[in-house]
Design a protein around this motif. Sequence first.
Motif, PDB file in Angstrom:
ATOM      1  N   TRP A 194      11.218   5.298 -10.085  1.00 55.49           N
ATOM      2  CA  TRP A 194      11.182   5.803  -8.647  1.00 55.49           C
ATOM      3  C   TRP A 194      10.026   7.031  -8.648  1.00 55.49           C
ATOM      4  CZ3 TRP A 194      13.187  10.884  -7.496  1.00 55.49           C
ATOM      5  CH2 TRP A 194      12.950  11.214  -5.753  1.00 55.49           C
TER       6      TRP A 194
ATOM      7  N   LEU B 248       6.598   5.462  -9.126  1.00 53.61           N
ATOM      8  CA  LEU B 248       6.122   5.129  -7.935  1.00 53.61           C
ATOM      9  C   LEU B 248       5.582   6.178  -7.107  1.00 53.61           C
ATOM     10  CD1 LEU B 248       8.754   2.342  -7.070  1.00 53.61           C
ATOM     11  CD2 LEU B 248       6.751   2.080  -7.331  1.00 53.61           C
ATOM     12  N   LEU B 249       6.347   7.442  -7.032  1.00 46.36           N
ATOM     13  CA  LEU B 249       5.736   8.593  -6.269  1.00 46.36           C
ATOM     14  C   LEU B 249       4.759   8.992  -6.808  1.00 46.36           C
ATOM     15  CD1 LEU B 249       9.301  10.381  -5.473  1.00 46.36           C
ATOM     16  CD2 LEU B 249       8.227   8.683  -4.119  1.00 46.36           C
TER      17      LEU B 249
ATOM     18  N   ALA C 289      -1.662  -0.243  -5.676  1.00 46.53           N
ATOM     19  CA  ALA C 289      -0.644  -1.047  -4.816  1.00 46.53           C
ATOM     20  C   ALA C 289      -0.195  -1.916  -5.729  1.00 46.53           C
ATOM     21  CB  ALA C 289      -1.340  -1.615  -3.572  1.00 46.53           C
TER      22      ALA C 289
ATOM     23  N   LYS D  80       2.035  -0.729  -8.312  1.00 45.64           N
ATOM     24  CA  LYS D  80       3.347  -0.455  -7.522  1.00 45.64           C
ATOM     25  C   LYS D  80       4.304  -1.591  -7.531  1.00 45.64           C
ATOM     26  CE  LYS D  80       2.958   2.736  -4.214  1.00 45.64           C
ATOM     27  NZ  LYS D  80       2.521   3.557  -2.941  1.00 45.64           N
TER      28      LYS D  80
ATOM     29  N   VAL E 124       8.000  -2.543  -8.950  1.00 44.98           N
ATOM     30  CA  VAL E 124       9.192  -2.978  -7.988  1.00 44.98           C
ATOM     31  C   VAL E 124       9.857  -4.317  -8.324  1.00 44.98           C
ATOM     32  CG1 VAL E 124       9.855  -3.454  -5.647  1.00 44.98           C
ATOM     33  CG2 VAL E 124       8.525  -1.485  -6.059  1.00 44.98           C
TER      34      VAL E 124
ATOM     35  N   PHE F 182      13.031  -3.046 -10.137  1.00 50.48           N
ATOM     36  CA  PHE F 182      13.681  -2.895  -9.026  1.00 50.48           C
ATOM     37  C   PHE F 182      14.405  -4.550  -8.735  1.00 50.48           C
ATOM     38  CE2 PHE F 182      12.475   1.211  -6.695  1.00 50.48           C
ATOM     39  CZ  PHE F 182      13.179   1.954  -7.684  1.00 50.48           C
ATOM     40  N   MET F 183      13.514  -5.275  -8.845  1.00 46.82           N
ATOM     41  CA  MET F 183      13.982  -6.617  -8.271  1.00 46.82           C
ATOM     42  C   MET F 183      14.368  -7.377  -9.731  1.00 46.82           C
ATOM     43  SD  MET F 183      11.109  -7.563  -5.356  1.00 46.82           S
ATOM     44  CE  MET F 183      11.921  -8.614  -4.416  1.00 46.82           C
TER      45      MET F 183
ATOM     46  N   THR G 186       5.666   5.975   3.438  1.00 45.25           N
ATOM     47  CA  THR G 186       5.971   5.265   1.899  1.00 45.25           C
ATOM     48  C   THR G 186       7.034   5.912   1.048  1.00 45.25           C
ATOM     49  OG1 THR G 186       3.525   4.889   2.299  1.00 45.25           O
ATOM     50  CG2 THR G 186       4.546   4.558   0.058  1.00 45.25           C
ATOM     51  N   LEU G 187       6.862   7.285   1.004  1.00 40.08           N
ATOM     52  CA  LEU G 187       7.942   7.924   0.153  1.00 40.08           C
ATOM     53  C   LEU G 187       9.468   7.428   0.712  1.00 40.08           C
ATOM     54  CD1 LEU G 187       6.130  11.428   0.006  1.00 40.08           C
ATOM     55  CD2 LEU G 187       6.098   9.484  -1.483  1.00 40.08           C
TER      56      LEU G 187
ATOM     57  N   LEU H 216      10.155   3.968  -0.601  1.00 34.95           N
ATOM     58  CA  LEU H 216      10.371   3.935  -2.028  1.00 34.95           C
ATOM     59  C   LEU H 216      11.666   4.485  -2.538  1.00 34.95           C
ATOM     60  CD1 LEU H 216       6.779   4.911  -3.356  1.00 34.95           C
ATOM     61  CD2 LEU H 216       7.675   2.553  -3.315  1.00 34.95           C
ATOM     62  N   THR H 217      11.913   5.471  -1.802  1.00 36.26           N
ATOM     63  CA  THR H 217      13.215   6.039  -2.190  1.00 36.26           C
ATOM     64  C   THR H 217      14.269   5.193  -1.738  1.00 36.26           C
ATOM     65  OG1 THR H 217      12.263   8.425  -1.536  1.00 36.26           O
ATOM     66  CG2 THR H 217      14.435   8.211  -1.980  1.00 36.26           C
TER      67      THR H 217
ATOM     68  N   SER I 247      14.470   2.084  -1.652  1.00 34.69           N
ATOM     69  CA  SER I 247      14.278   0.951  -2.734  1.00 34.69           C
ATOM     70  C   SER I 247      15.152   1.447  -3.921  1.00 34.69           C
ATOM     71  CB  SER I 247      13.151   0.595  -3.063  1.00 34.69           C
ATOM     72  OG  SER I 247      12.558  -0.637  -2.938  1.00 34.69           O
TER      73      SER I 247
ATOM     74  N   LEU J 228      17.359  -7.693  -3.210  1.00 37.44           N
ATOM     75  CA  LEU J 228      16.184  -8.271  -3.303  1.00 37.44           C
ATOM     76  C   LEU J 228      15.354  -8.245  -1.753  1.00 37.44           C
ATOM     77  CD1 LEU J 228      16.950 -11.224  -5.303  1.00 37.44           C
ATOM     78  CD2 LEU J 228      15.583  -9.262  -6.012  1.00 37.44           C
TER      79      LEU J 228
ATOM     80  N   HIS K 126      13.809  -4.955  -1.219  1.00 33.01           N
ATOM     81  CA  HIS K 126      12.867  -4.591  -2.212  1.00 33.01           C
ATOM     82  C   HIS K 126      11.575  -5.275  -1.419  1.00 33.01           C
ATOM     83  CE1 HIS K 126      15.336  -2.284  -4.653  1.00 33.01           C
ATOM     84  NE2 HIS K 126      15.935  -3.532  -5.120  1.00 33.01           N
ATOM     85  N   LEU K 127      11.576  -6.332  -0.997  1.00 35.56           N
ATOM     86  CA  LEU K 127      10.559  -7.047  -0.430  1.00 35.56           C
ATOM     87  C   LEU K 127      10.118  -6.533   0.683  1.00 35.56           C
ATOM     88  CD1 LEU K 127       8.995  -9.923  -0.590  1.00 35.56           C
ATOM     89  CD2 LEU K 127      10.118 -10.139   1.504  1.00 35.56           C
TER      90      LEU K 127
ATOM     91  N   ASP L 127      10.007  -3.217   1.133  1.00 41.63           N
ATOM     92  CA  ASP L 127       9.112  -2.198   0.423  1.00 41.63           C
ATOM     93  C   ASP L 127       7.947  -2.460   0.113  1.00 41.63           C
ATOM     94  OD1 ASP L 127       8.703   0.242  -0.525  1.00 41.63           O
ATOM     95  OD2 ASP L 127       9.915  -0.063  -2.380  1.00 41.63           O
ATOM     96  N   LEU L 128       8.159  -3.852  -0.695  1.00 38.46           N
ATOM     97  CA  LEU L 128       6.800  -4.464  -1.356  1.00 38.46           C
ATOM     98  C   LEU L 128       5.664  -4.668  -0.353  1.00 38.46           C
ATOM     99  CD1 LEU L 128       6.729  -5.046  -4.437  1.00 38.46           C
ATOM    100  CD2 LEU L 128       7.079  -7.369  -3.612  1.00 38.46           C
TER     101      LEU L 128
ATOM    102  N   ILE M 230       3.867  -1.557   0.540  1.00 39.76           N
ATOM    103  CA  ILE M 230       3.241  -0.767  -0.607  1.00 39.76           C
ATOM    104  C   ILE M 230       1.759  -1.396  -0.202  1.00 39.76           C
ATOM    105  CG2 ILE M 230       2.663  -1.078  -2.800  1.00 39.76           C
ATOM    106  CD1 ILE M 230       5.574  -0.794  -3.606  1.00 39.76           C
ATOM    107  N   PHE M 231       1.416  -2.693   0.456  1.00 38.73           N
ATOM    108  CA  PHE M 231       0.252  -3.135   0.565  1.00 38.73           C
ATOM    109  C   PHE M 231      -0.232  -2.796   1.858  1.00 38.73           C
ATOM    110  CE2 PHE M 231       1.093  -5.785  -3.053  1.00 38.73           C
ATOM    111  CZ  PHE M 231       0.048  -5.699  -3.807  1.00 38.73           C
TER     112      PHE M 231
END
Lengths: 98, 209, 200, 546
Positions: free
Chosen positions: A22, A25-26, A52, A55, A59, A63-64, B70-71, B74-75, B77, B189, B192-193, B195-196, B199-200
Amino acid sequence: MEHEKHEHKAHHPGYGIYILVWMGLLALTSITVTVAGIDLGAYTLFVALLIAAIKSGLVINIFMHIKFDEPIFKVFLSLSGFTLFVIFLLTFFDVIYR
Amino acid sequence: MTNSHQAAAAIPHVHRDDVGARMGMWLFLFTEVLLFGGLFLAYSVYRYDYHEQFRLAAMDLDTGIGTLNTLILLTSSLTVALSIAAIQKKNKFLAMAMISFTLLLALFFMINKYFEWSGHIAEGLYPKSPELLNMKNGEIIFYGLYYVMTGLHGLHVLVGMAVLSFMLVFIAKDKITFDNYVKLENAGLYWHLVDLIWIFLFPLFYLIH
Amino acid sequence: MFSGPSAHAGNVDFVMFYIVSISVVLLLGITATMIYFVFKYNRKKGHKPKDIHGNIVLETVWIVIPTILVLSMFYYGYMGFREFRYVPKDAFVIDVVARQWQWQFKYGDGKTTDTLYVPINKQIKLNLESLDVNHSLYIPAFRIKQDVLYGIKNYMMLTPDELGSFDIACAEYCGLDHWQMYTKLVVMPQDKFNEWYNTK
Amino acid sequence: MSNGTIAIAEKSFYEVSTNKHSGILSWLLTTDHKRIGIMYLVTIAFFFLVGATIGLFMRLELLTPGRTIMGAQTYNTLFTLHGVIMIFLFIIPGLPAIFGNFFLPIQIGARDVAFPRLNLLSYYIYVIGAILVLVSLFIPGGPIDTGWTFYIPYSIRTGTNVSMAIFAAFVLGFSSILTGINFVTTVHRLRAPGMTWFKMPLFVWATYATAWIQIIATPVIGITILLVIIERVFGVGIFDPALGGDPILYQHMFWIYSHPAVYIMILPAMGVVSEIITTFSRRTIFGYVPIAMSSLAIAFVGYLVWAHHMFVSGMSDTATWIFSLLTFIVALPSGVKIFNWVATMYKGSIDPQVPFLWVMNFIFLFSIGGLSGLVLGSLATDVHVTDTYFVVAHFHYVMFGGTGTIFFGAMHYWFPKMFGRMYNKKFATISVITFFIGFNMLYFPKFIMGYMGMPRRYYDYLPKFAPLQEVSTIGSWILVGTIFFITGYLLYALRNGPKASGNPWGGVTLEWHIPSPPPTENFEEIPTITHEPYDFSQLKEMEYDK
């Protein structure tokens, strides 16, 4: 982390590694925001997407926990990623040369 | 086998396969990736066509809100991942606390989103608005994609919130326990996706000026 | 053997003939073999089946030979396509404007018609543009067609070497009266065309 | 199979349900893959008959030049509905949802699919999609008239019920995705002991490859359709060229799914062909590995060729030749399959029963479909024949001559297994012949008309096409008549046909080791697999005497 791996199912990391990821990531987020302020010309898009990608790699892997899961999942993942790549590539044969 | 023979007459064969369940979830996530993949394809084609206009249009978006969201994501997640680790360690309280915290963060995300969108709408930048129609083609398309992509992502956040709420109930009722938590894993899962994808979305809309 | 109202039409017919010939041979071969086997190895004859798991040589043969065949088809198809897309510098340009459900042809001097008049033996570039939905300019006798879109530039080449009048159709579905978007292509001798072109 | 020959005195899945309900509820709430397969069969067959009837009316309109029985707008909605119903409601779900559901778990030695409840959910999502299609016909605005390709910008300009009809397609896609996820997981996780990858029957391979396409390709059409709806409802600019959008990009995204979808339709049919040919030739398949691998190859390379639907669309010439080349290469795996099937008949012991006749029908019709595809892959000829009757003929030979024919082939092959009854074989043989005649009369003239320059989706035609159009329409009567005849004698056989044995054809894949119809949960004991999939020496162990 080693002792935790023994206590629980081998493919599950503990709290510590999640918090580390985490923080990573930050950090990456702040880097990408800072870099966006600098004019890199044609590389702007490239750098932003590279960060990206790193990152998302974190994840997906931690994470996954695909890193610790069945190997076949990685095959699946690369399959769908490759399909996306092919779709983009072939579409751009049209867009770029039109 | 004797048991299953008797069972076959009345109730279905009970079958539990955690790996299979996760496999199903991953396959589902791939469909989500390709769903958004179609949008990213459209984005990249139009970005190629309307390079300069995309750059100009993106200037109007607030990098601050984007970074904050974003932050937050991420948190959230992290907290979902922690809740799974907690349930493995039989720490039911921590697992529930972490999921509640995730839901709270998701709520913040949506509130931010709300203010951001209503800001644009107040400026007159919404589909079919006269102001938007006066702009160049590339900018119309940029806003079209912006609304669709962040909107669809927001919808996924809402779905994720609903799913996590169910998980909270399941943990409370001990339907998710330290030796049977694949439901929570799959919900994680999915989260997280979400989140993913953000990210983009974040660099593509908020950063590349 | 393959002559049409344009050299290109003859070439397309040749490619068609080439592909269809190969296809017919393959189709008849497969069908005849299949029917022959059904009679030869019929169970009623008390034939004992023999398990044959495969044959690397055969598998290679029926991958390699079709590969060569289809690559040759690709080659001829591509050559025919290239000549149809090639725009010479001195091409005579006509703008084609499509709308639901009619064609308009605009000539350099501002002349506008709904029938396409062209001189013979001249390379003609048709610039295609639509005012509403997708259409497709199709001249069957010349074996050519190209979509006509709103907001996207497209073109096609036409080199007639036969006098006469030919059908033009719309080949991309465009709504209620799609089927009525017929008009004519009239190929005239150069002097007659000039005469027509220079009168208001 | 070591346990293959046990005579199980269990009751069939019709008599014992897997849930606590009885009567109709035991069906509506079932999670039994076989019951769900039967429910799909009923629903899908219904829509197939609807689609065929619509086709019959279209052909009637084209019997004579000018107006015959309907106006142009009606005709435009009919060809759209014919396409939407046949593609999204019949041929895409058809073989996987009916026969995949019923036989995939049995053929790998499993009691059910991996996610039985999800399976039921996909069925209901399918039903919801189907209902949406029907509702869109009757609400104000009128039925959709865009053609099943929904090309932009017409689909965002027309006033008909486009949004609801394509939302139905979105919903149906969702059902397709869930079925795909279920099958992939089932094949990975639930194979019986000893059932290694290369011991799986080829129908399983084909369905597995299909499931992957369903998972990877369907989301792309999902988002494309959503974007069209969003454009129509909210006026957001994405594809609309008036707002700067790119209608060719829409075509790309549409075909990125819709071309692989062709393989969703045809691959399971190819799997069934492998099953039927081996059973009635009573010998092992020729080239097991090449056939299995070509299924995967087709599934993969199916993604590389979508833009061959767009050679005249105005896309770049570079993309045009690249896609043409790729298209020709993709033709090869299908060719490999055809050659291997014919080679499988070599030195077999061939008993040309009804299912086998359907397969012979398939090989002929599908070969024509495939070979005419070469004309469409070649650029020079494609420019001339694309968007004409030639294309219509081509894809009917592939889809209907291929998948449709095998739908009937599979029906006749597995009917005794699914229902425990045998149909009238004389009627069935006659149907194969009239099907063949009607089919070729209906579609072959379209090749000729197409090359003569008859564009598709035309309400009317020039007088020179009249004789061929007439032949075509008469063919449609024979074909649709045959279809209803088949429906009739199969329905009759359900109740009155003679009882079928567990293995009426002498097949050796797992479904022939259990009684007809199969018992609930398929196997009393999960079998351990020791034989190759098409090892007919098992017939002795199975005490098959016929």
